[in-house]
Design a protein around this motif. Structure first.
Motif, PDB file in Angstrom:
ATOM      1  N   GLY A   7       0.790  -1.224   0.000  1.00 53.21           N
ATOM      2  CA  GLY A   7       0.000   0.000   0.000  1.00 53.21           C
ATOM      3  C   GLY A   7       0.820   1.271   0.000  1.00 53.21           C
ATOM      4  N   MET A   8       2.137   1.158   0.123  1.00 59.02           N
ATOM      5  CA  MET A   8       2.978   2.352   0.142  1.00 59.02           C
ATOM      6  C   MET A   8       3.063   2.966  -1.254  1.00 59.02           C
ATOM      7  N   GLN A   9       2.894   4.263  -1.328  1.00 58.63           N
ATOM      8  CA  GLN A   9       3.014   4.982  -2.595  1.00 58.63           C
ATOM      9  C   GLN A   9       4.368   5.683  -2.645  1.00 58.63           C
ATOM     10  N   VAL A  10       5.083   5.510  -3.739  1.00 55.89           N
ATOM     11  CA  VAL A  10       6.395   6.122  -3.900  1.00 55.89           C
ATOM     12  C   VAL A  10       6.326   7.164  -5.008  1.00 55.89           C
ATOM     13  N   LEU A  11       6.785   8.369  -4.720  1.00 61.40           N
ATOM     14  CA  LEU A  11       6.824   9.455  -5.699  1.00 61.40           C
ATOM     15  C   LEU A  11       8.277   9.788  -6.007  1.00 61.40           C
ATOM     16  N   LEU A  12       8.583  10.011  -7.277  1.00 63.13           N
ATOM     17  CA  LEU A  12       9.938  10.347  -7.702  1.00 63.13           C
ATOM     18  C   LEU A  12       9.959  11.739  -8.306  1.00 63.13           C
ATOM     19  N   ALA A  13      11.030  12.490  -8.017  1.00 66.54           N
ATOM     20  CA  ALA A  13      11.172  13.836  -8.576  1.00 66.54           C
ATOM     21  C   ALA A  13      12.618  14.047  -8.984  1.00 66.54           C
ATOM     22  N   ASN A  14      12.839  14.638 -10.165  1.00 65.48           N
ATOM     23  CA  ASN A  14      14.202  14.851 -10.641  1.00 65.48           C
ATOM     24  C   ASN A  14      14.663  16.297 -10.527  1.00 65.48           C
ATOM     25  N   ASN A  15      13.851  17.148  -9.911  1.00 65.35           N
ATOM     26  CA  ASN A  15      14.287  18.506  -9.618  1.00 65.35           C
ATOM     27  C   ASN A  15      13.558  18.997  -8.365  1.00 65.35           C
ATOM     28  N   LEU A  16      14.094  20.039  -7.759  1.00 62.30           N
ATOM     29  CA  LEU A  16      13.586  20.488  -6.473  1.00 62.30           C
ATOM     30  C   LEU A  16      12.180  21.055  -6.559  1.00 62.30           C
ATOM     31  N   MET A  17      11.879  21.737  -7.661  1.00 62.81           N
ATOM     32  CA  MET A  17      10.539  22.298  -7.813  1.00 62.81           C
ATOM     33  C   MET A  17       9.492  21.196  -7.885  1.00 62.81           C
ATOM     34  N   VAL A  33      16.347  12.181   0.093  1.00 64.28           N
ATOM     35  CA  VAL A  33      16.716  13.383  -0.659  1.00 64.28           C
ATOM     36  C   VAL A  33      18.161  13.278  -1.121  1.00 64.28           C
ATOM     37  N   GLU A  34      18.370  13.411  -2.413  1.00 61.45           N
ATOM     38  CA  GLU A  34      19.734  13.424  -2.938  1.00 61.45           C
ATOM     39  C   GLU A  34      20.477  14.615  -2.350  1.00 61.45           C
ATOM     40  N   ASP A  35      21.675  14.358  -1.848  1.00 62.04           N
ATOM     41  CA  ASP A  35      22.404  15.385  -1.111  1.00 62.04           C
ATOM     42  C   ASP A  35      22.662  16.634  -1.950  1.00 62.04           C
ATOM     43  N   GLY A  36      22.740  16.465  -3.264  1.00 62.00           N
ATOM     44  CA  GLY A  36      22.941  17.630  -4.128  1.00 62.00           C
ATOM     45  C   GLY A  36      21.798  18.625  -4.015  1.00 62.00           C
ATOM     46  N   PHE A  37      20.580  18.123  -3.823  1.00 57.03           N
ATOM     47  CA  PHE A  37      19.428  19.012  -3.650  1.00 57.03           C
ATOM     48  C   PHE A  37      19.572  19.847  -2.381  1.00 57.03           C
ATOM     49  N   THR A  38      20.127  19.232  -1.329  1.00 58.37           N
ATOM     50  CA  THR A  38      20.213  19.935  -0.050  1.00 58.37           C
ATOM     51  C   THR A  38      21.225  21.077  -0.096  1.00 58.37           C
ATOM     52  N   LYS A  39      22.066  21.105  -1.126  1.00 62.82           N
ATOM     53  CA  LYS A  39      23.061  22.162  -1.245  1.00 62.82           C
ATOM     54  C   LYS A  39      22.518  23.386  -1.990  1.00 62.82           C
ATOM     55  N   LEU A  40      21.311  23.276  -2.550  1.00 67.21           N
ATOM     56  CA  LEU A  40      20.708  24.393  -3.259  1.00 67.21           C
ATOM     57  C   LEU A  40      20.094  25.383  -2.267  1.00 67.21           C
ATOM     58  N   PRO A  41      20.230  26.682  -2.517  1.00 67.69           N
ATOM     59  CA  PRO A  41      19.631  27.676  -1.603  1.00 67.69           C
ATOM     60  C   PRO A  41      18.128  27.459  -1.415  1.00 67.69           C
ATOM     61  N   GLU A  42      17.455  27.013  -2.490  1.00 65.87           N
ATOM     62  CA  GLU A  42      16.010  26.835  -2.424  1.00 65.87           C
ATOM     63  C   GLU A  42      15.593  25.656  -1.540  1.00 65.87           C
ATOM     64  N   PHE A  43      16.563  24.823  -1.119  1.00 68.67           N
ATOM     65  CA  PHE A  43      16.194  23.700  -0.268  1.00 68.67           C
ATOM     66  C   PHE A  43      15.631  24.174   1.065  1.00 68.67           C
ATOM     67  N   GLU A  44      15.887  25.426   1.379  1.00 65.39           N
ATOM     68  CA  GLU A  44      15.296  26.013   2.590  1.00 65.39           C
ATOM     69  C   GLU A  44      13.773  25.883   2.577  1.00 65.39           C
ATOM     70  N   MET A  45      13.190  26.006   1.389  1.00 62.89           N
ATOM     71  CA  MET A  45      11.745  25.850   1.266  1.00 62.89           C
ATOM     72  C   MET A  45      11.323  24.423   1.581  1.00 62.89           C
ATOM     73  N   MET A  46      12.082  23.452   1.102  1.00 61.02           N
ATOM     74  CA  MET A  46      11.765  22.058   1.383  1.00 61.02           C
ATOM     75  C   MET A  46      11.867  21.778   2.879  1.00 61.02           C
ATOM     76  N   LEU A  47      12.894  22.332   3.521  1.00 61.50           N
ATOM     77  CA  LEU A  47      13.053  22.137   4.950  1.00 61.50           C
ATOM     78  C   LEU A  47      11.836  22.639   5.714  1.00 61.50           C
TER      79      LEU A  47
END
Length: 313
Positions: A7-17, A33-47
Motif C-alpha cells: 500500500g505504500m506509494q512512492v513518488l519520484l522527482a528529478n528537480n527540487l521544484m 533526498v539526494e544530497d545535491g538538492f540539499t546544497k541548493l539555496p532553495e532547499f530552505e523551502m523544502m526544509l
C-alpha cells in the motif's frame, strides 16, 4: 523496498521544484533526498515544508567520500539531515532508515492549518502596520513568527529572499500555519487588517504607495542591496509613514534592509533585529544592530509578541 510495505506509494522527482510540489500535494511521511538538492539555496523551502508537514527525511550522498551538505550549510547544521546514506548502500540499509524515521514519535496533527496553535495576544486594537525582511533561514523564521499572529493582525508586508519559482510555495506554506490570510503581493492591494502581503521570488520590488489609503506598489528596476525584491526597497518606501510603522529584520546573509531600517528609525518607526543566538545566519540582523538601525535585538521566540505590542502604538 515497496514489496515490504503493502500500500505504500512512492513518488519520484528529478528537480527540487517538482519535489516541492509533490510533497505539498501528497504530504509524505518520509523522503529520501539526494544530497545535491540539499546544497541548493532553495532547499530552505523544502526544509520548512517538511517541518510543517512533520515529514522525516534522510540525505543520500553519491559515495562515502562525499562531504555531506550539512558540514557547510548553516541551514542543515541546526539538526536537519543528521543521517546520511550513499547510493551504493544495500537496500536493507535504506529500509532500516525508513523504519526508524517513520516509527519515531510524531506530532498529533502534522500540517496544521491556520488558526491552530496561534498564541494569545490579548487586544487586537492595532494602530500601526508591520514590515519584515529576511533571507537565509528566513522561511522557517517566518513560519515561527506568523504562528504567533492573530487572525486580525496588523497589515503586514514581508520580503523574503528565495528562488524565483518558490514565491507561490512560500505564500502557501505560510498561509498553512497563520491565522491571518497570507497572500502574494500584487500591484495596488489595499493594506487591510488580517492580511499579510509577501514578496518573494519575483522580478519586482515591493513598496507602499505614497498616498493614503496605503496600497502595495510593485516596481521593476535593478537589484537594490543585491536583491530583487529588496528589503531596503520596502523599508525605504515606508519612511513617509515612519511613526505608523513597526519593522524587523530577521536571519539572513548580507546587509539588505539595514539602510532602510535606519531611515525608518529616524522617521519615528519602532525597529527590531533578530538576535544572534536564534538566527541561522547573523548577517542582516548584525548590520542592522551595529549601524543603529535596530532599537532592540529580540529572539525569534519573542519576536511576534514584540512586534504586535509595538503595533498597538
Amino acid at each position: 523496498m515497496e514489496a515490504n510495505y503493502p500500500g505504500m506509494q512512492v513518488l519520484l522527482a528529478n528537480n527540487l521544484m517538482m519535489a516541492y510540489n509533490q510533497a505539498e500535494a501528497a504530504q509524505p511521511v518520509f523522503a529520501f533526498v539526494e544530497d545535491g538538492f540539499t546544497k541548493l539555496p532553495e532547499f530552505e523551502m523544502m526544509l520548512a515544508l517538511f517541518s510543517a508537514l512533520d515529514t522525516r527525511w534522510v540525505a543520500v550522498m553519491d559515495d562515502q567520500a562525499a562531504t555531506p551538505a550539512r558540514k557547510s550549510s548553516p541551514l542543515l547544521n541546526v539538526g536537519a539531515g543528521i543521517f546520511e546514506l550513499t547510493k551504493s548502500d544495500h537496500p536493507r540499509q535504506f529500509a532500516q532508515y525508513f523504519d526508524m524515521m517513520v516509527k519515531a514519535p510524531r506530532r498529533d496533527k502534522p500540517g496544521q492549518r491556520r488558526g491552530v496553535g496561534a498564541v494569545a495576544t490579548g487586544s487586537t486594537d492595532f494602530k500601526k502596520f508591520i514590515l519584515v525582511g529576511s533571507s537565509t533561514g528566513g522561511v522557517e523564521a517566518l513560519r515561527s513568527l506568523l504562528v504567533g499572529f492573530p487572525a486580525q493582525c496588523p497589515p503586514t508586508l514581508i520580503v523574503q529572499h528565495t528562488g524565483k519559482n518558490f514565491g507561490h510555495g512560500l505564500v502557501s506554506l505560510l498561509d498553512r500555519v497563520c491565522a491571518a490570510k497570507v497572500v502574494a503581493a500584487e500591484e495596488g492591494m489595499k493594506l487591510e487588517t488580517g492580511r499579510i502581503y509577501v514578496a518573494a521570488g519575483q522580478k519586482r520590488h515591493m513598496g507602499v504607495s505614497q498616498r493614503k489609503p496605503m496600497k502595495t506598489r510593485l516596481k521593476e528596476g535593478p537589484a537594490i542591496s543585491g536583491h530583487t525584491p529588496s528589503v531596503d526597497a520596502l523599508f525605504t518606501s515606508a519612511v513617509p509613514y515612519g511613526r505608523d510603522a513597526v519593522a524587523a529584520i530577521l536571519t539572513g546573509m548580507g546587509q539588505d534592509g539595514a539602510k532602510g531600517l535606519l531611515a525608518l528609525r529616524k522617521a519615528g518607526a519602532a525597529t527590531f533585529a533578530q538576535d544572534e543566538k536564534s538566527s541561522v545566519v547573523y548577517g542582516m540582523p548584525r548590520v542592522a544592530w551595529e549601524t543603529g538601525a535596530a532599537q532592540k535585538q529580540v529572539s525569534l521566540a519573542r519576536m511576534a509578541g514584540v512586534l504586535l505590542q509595538a503595533a498597538k502604538g
